[in-house]
Every structure is written in structure tokens, then in C-alpha cells.
Design a protein around this motif. Structure first.
Motif, short mmCIF file in Angstrom:
data_model
loop_
_atom_site.label_atom_id
_atom_site.label_comp_id
_atom_site.label_asym_id
_atom_site.label_seq_id
_atom_site.Cartn_x
_atom_site.Cartn_y
_atom_site.Cartn_z
N LEU A 1 87.47 116.23 69.79
CA LEU A 1 88.78 117.20 69.69
C LEU A 1 89.56 116.98 68.52
O LEU A 1 90.24 117.87 68.54
N GLN A 2 89.50 115.92 67.73
CA GLN A 2 90.29 115.69 66.65
C GLN A 2 89.66 116.02 65.42
O GLN A 2 89.99 115.30 64.30
N THR B 1 94.00 122.35 71.59
CA THR B 1 94.18 121.21 72.05
C THR B 1 95.49 120.67 71.40
O THR B 1 95.86 121.18 70.88
N PRO B 2 95.99 119.46 71.97
CA PRO B 2 96.94 118.87 71.40
C PRO B 2 96.95 118.39 70.14
O PRO B 2 97.85 118.22 69.09
N PHE B 3 95.59 118.45 69.53
CA PHE B 3 95.26 117.90 68.25
C PHE B 3 95.30 119.04 67.23
O PHE B 3 95.13 118.88 65.70
N LEU B 4 95.28 120.48 67.52
CA LEU B 4 95.10 121.55 66.90
C LEU B 4 96.11 121.56 65.71
O LEU B 4 95.77 122.02 64.46
N ILE C 1 84.83 118.57 56.64
CA ILE C 1 84.87 117.84 57.82
C ILE C 1 86.40 117.33 57.60
O ILE C 1 86.38 116.51 57.06
N LEU C 2 87.35 117.85 58.64
CA LEU C 2 88.83 117.24 58.68
C LEU C 2 88.76 116.49 60.15
O LEU C 2 88.40 117.05 61.06
N ARG C 3 89.52 115.53 59.92
CA ARG C 3 89.70 114.65 61.12
C ARG C 3 91.35 114.16 61.21
O ARG C 3 91.61 113.58 59.94
N THR C 4 91.76 114.05 62.27
CA THR C 4 93.02 113.31 62.47
C THR C 4 92.92 112.26 63.55
O THR C 4 93.82 111.85 64.26
N ALA C 5 91.56 111.78 63.76
CA ALA C 5 91.25 110.93 64.89
C ALA C 5 92.06 109.57 64.54
O ALA C 5 92.22 109.02 63.48
#
Length: 186
Positions: free
Chosen positions: A91-92, A7-10, A104-108
Motif C-alpha cells: 500500500l506504500q 489509502t492514507p499513504f497516497l 518504483i516509489l516507496r514511502t514504506a
């Protein structure tokens, strides 16, 4: 990579993972929530939101509602958009099991967060809540704040909407027991 979709968030998730890992820490498994399963869980909002929007449009067109049309329309749009927003949030998100902890990692929404649970802080027995379609919630800690998106209303914390939760539980139990095997294809 076990269960990671391109995804673009990877790239942002991988950078965050690299920054989070401690010296010598080994990734045992990594994956993402099944965003489509979560979206389907909330599909009832579409069953309410689309008729809501239609009725609001008809009422506004016939001048039955005057100044209330805009807030009512916005409420209908929110109901229709909510499952899609949840998909974008998933997805983020990246779930990671290392030889020391669960992450648990997030870039949301441009906000980078890391939530970690060392093995010693986990419950003795892990719980799986099956939500259907081969997807479930893997709870591995209790007594957490219910403000977290990864905690249910009782304070049970873990990986939400993960595919093949029994297999992920076995991987986590093996990592906690010290039977660490690095995931293939990493």
C-alpha cells in the motif's frame, strides 16, 4: 489515475512522485501492486502460524515448555502477521511509467525510496510471470541486486504483483518506443 487506491499513504506517494519527476517528464501510467494477491501468495504462513500459536499456548498452559514459550509465541505471531505486513508494504508502493523511465516509489515505514530504470537499461524483451488471478510480475531488467524487494532470486527486476501485467507490458513497450500517450483521468 490508472490503478491507485485511496489509502492514507497516497498523499506521501504523490509528493514523492512530484519531487522525482524531471522537467517535462510525462507520466504515462501509474499503479500499485496488488497487495491482496501478494498476501494470498503467503497465506501458507497462516496455515502454519495459527496451529503453531495454538500448540504453543497449550504447551505453555500445561507447563510443558517453560522459558521457551515466549520465543515460540513470538515466532507464531510473526508467521501470522507477515502477510499483513506485506500488504501494508504494498500500500506504500507506487509503480510509474513515464516517457523516459520506469519508477518504483516507496514511502514504506517512513523511509522514502525511489528506484528508477531508464529505457536504455531495460532488457530487450520484457518477461511476465503469471501468479494467478489476473496478477503477475512484469520483469523489465536483469542483473540487479537480489537485495531489492522488486528483484527475484535470479536478479530479474520489475513491477511485482501487478494487475493485468500484459497490458502494463504493452504500455511500457509503447513508452519505450516513443508512442507515448498520457493516461486518461490524470
Amino acid at each position: 489515475m490508472d490503478e491507485i487506491r485511496a489509502t492514507p499513504f497516497l498523499a506521501g506517494l504523490r509528493r514523492l512522485l512530484a519531487e522525482t519527476l524531471q522537467d517535462g517528464e510525462q507520466v504515462v501510467w501509474q499503479g500499485q501492486p496488488d497487495g491482496v494477491a501478494r498476501m494470498i501468495m503467503w497465506r501458507f504462513l497462516w496455515w502454519i502460524g495459527f496451529p503453531w500459536l495454538l500448540l504453543t499456548a497449550v504447551a505453555a498452559g500445561n507447563d510443558w515448555i517453560d522459558q521457551a514459550a515466549q520465543p515460540l509465541m513470538m515466532l507464531g505471531v510473526a508467521m501470522v502477521a507477515a502477510p499483513l505486513v506485506m500488504l501494508l508494504h504494498d500500500l506504500q508502493t507506487l509503480y510509474v511509467i513515464t516517457d523516459r523511465r520506469a519508477l518504483i516509489l516507496r514511502t514504506a515505514w517512513g523511509r522514502r525510496t525511489v528506484s528508477q530504470t531508464p529505457f536504455r537499461a531495460m532488457d530487450t524483451a520484457f518477461e511476465i510471470l503469471d501468479i494467478g488471478g489476473g496478477t503477475g510480475h512484469l520483469n523489465f531488467a536483469s542483473g540487479r541486486s537480489t537485495r531489492s524487494p522488486d528483484t527475484d532470486y535470479t536478479g530479474r527486476y520489475g513491477f511485482r504483483c501487478v494487475r493485468n501485467a500484459p497490458r502494463i507490458r504493452d504500455i511500457l513497450e509503447g513508452a519505450r518506443a516513443g508512442k507515448v500517450r498520457r493516461s486518461p483521468a490524470q
